[in-house]
Design an enzyme around this catalytic site. Structure first.
Site, PDB file in Angstrom:
ATOM      1  N   MET A   1      39.161  27.835  36.565  1.00 22.43           N
ATOM      2  CA  MET A   1      39.969  26.781  36.880  1.00 22.43           C
ATOM      3  C   MET A   1      40.114  26.342  38.106  1.00 22.43           C
ATOM      4  O   MET A   1      41.142  25.527  38.612  1.00 22.43           O
ATOM      5  CB  MET A   1      41.280  27.193  36.289  1.00 22.43           C
ATOM      6  CG  MET A   1      41.920  28.462  37.297  1.00 22.43           C
ATOM      7  SD  MET A   1      42.983  29.471  36.085  1.00 22.43           S
ATOM      8  CE  MET A   1      41.992  30.310  34.987  1.00 22.43           C
ATOM      9  N   PRO A   2      39.341  26.881  38.998  1.00 20.41           N
ATOM     10  CA  PRO A   2      39.282  26.095  40.572  1.00 20.41           C
ATOM     11  C   PRO A   2      38.879  24.713  40.431  1.00 20.41           C
ATOM     12  O   PRO A   2      38.207  24.036  39.687  1.00 20.41           O
ATOM     13  CB  PRO A   2      38.099  26.983  41.026  1.00 20.41           C
ATOM     14  CG  PRO A   2      37.982  28.102  40.385  1.00 20.41           C
ATOM     15  CD  PRO A   2      38.256  27.970  38.683  1.00 20.41           C
ATOM     16  N   PHE A   3      39.763  24.018  41.238  1.00 22.71           N
ATOM     17  CA  PHE A   3      39.359  22.679  41.804  1.00 22.71           C
ATOM     18  C   PHE A   3      38.868  22.713  43.138  1.00 22.71           C
ATOM     19  O   PHE A   3      39.446  23.138  43.863  1.00 22.71           O
ATOM     20  CB  PHE A   3      40.542  21.779  41.546  1.00 22.71           C
ATOM     21  CG  PHE A   3      40.461  20.392  41.946  1.00 22.71           C
ATOM     22  CD1 PHE A   3      39.659  19.550  41.144  1.00 22.71           C
ATOM     23  CD2 PHE A   3      41.116  19.662  42.978  1.00 22.71           C
ATOM     24  CE1 PHE A   3      39.418  18.219  41.389  1.00 22.71           C
ATOM     25  CE2 PHE A   3      40.990  18.622  43.309  1.00 22.71           C
ATOM     26  CZ  PHE A   3      39.945  17.581  42.503  1.00 22.71           C
ATOM     27  N   THR A  72      41.070  24.861  45.196  1.00 26.20           N
ATOM     28  CA  THR A  72      42.426  25.325  44.702  1.00 26.20           C
ATOM     29  C   THR A  72      42.076  26.059  43.381  1.00 26.20           C
ATOM     30  O   THR A  72      41.493  25.655  42.437  1.00 26.20           O
ATOM     31  CB  THR A  72      43.364  23.850  44.154  1.00 26.20           C
ATOM     32  OG1 THR A  72      43.403  23.232  45.469  1.00 26.20           O
ATOM     33  CG2 THR A  72      44.765  24.317  43.716  1.00 26.20           C
TER      34      THR A  72
END
Length: 127
Positions: A1-3, A72
């Protein structure tokens, strides 16, 4: 799920940009156990005057090849995991692109699971 957001000076090759992207993703998979398909990234190419940085900070020299990597991700990783991630990203980028590890600046921002939606207007991580 990192952006992931990668910012660099305009004019680098598609191959160079792909190497940056793949280096960050590989490090996230290895150090944060991110799945291979969990790859959400934006590359920002900017004019040289739009990338502001000191020539040296904390006794680390920087050049016009500096790259900012902003990650993020959901909270919960240990300090040691983050340290390993930073080392792995810098090392992979240096080996694949020839950039100096000094020119790889990483910012990691964490948030809670309810702050993510991967589509359909739902917070998949909490529903």
């Amino acid at each position: 799920m990192p952006f992931v957001q990668i910012s660099l000076v305009r004019g680098k090759s598609v191959v160079h940009i792909a190497a940056l992207s793949e280096s960050v993703h590989q490090a996230l998979m290895e150090e944060f156990n991110v799945p291979a398909l969990d790859k959400f990234q934006v590359v920002h190419e900017v004019e040289p005057h739009q990338l502001v940085f000191p020539s040296s900070y904390l006794e680390i020299p920087h050049t016009e090849d500096i790259v900012y990597i902003h990650i993020t991700c959901k909270e919960g990783r240990t300090v040691e995991m983050k340290r390993r991630l930073y080392r792995k990203i810098a090392s992979l980028i240096a080996s694949r692109t020839g950039l100096a590890e000094d020119d790889v600046v990483i910012v990691l921002a964490e948030n809670a699971a309810e702050n993510w939606s991967f589509g359909r207007g739902k917070a998949q991580l909490i529903e």
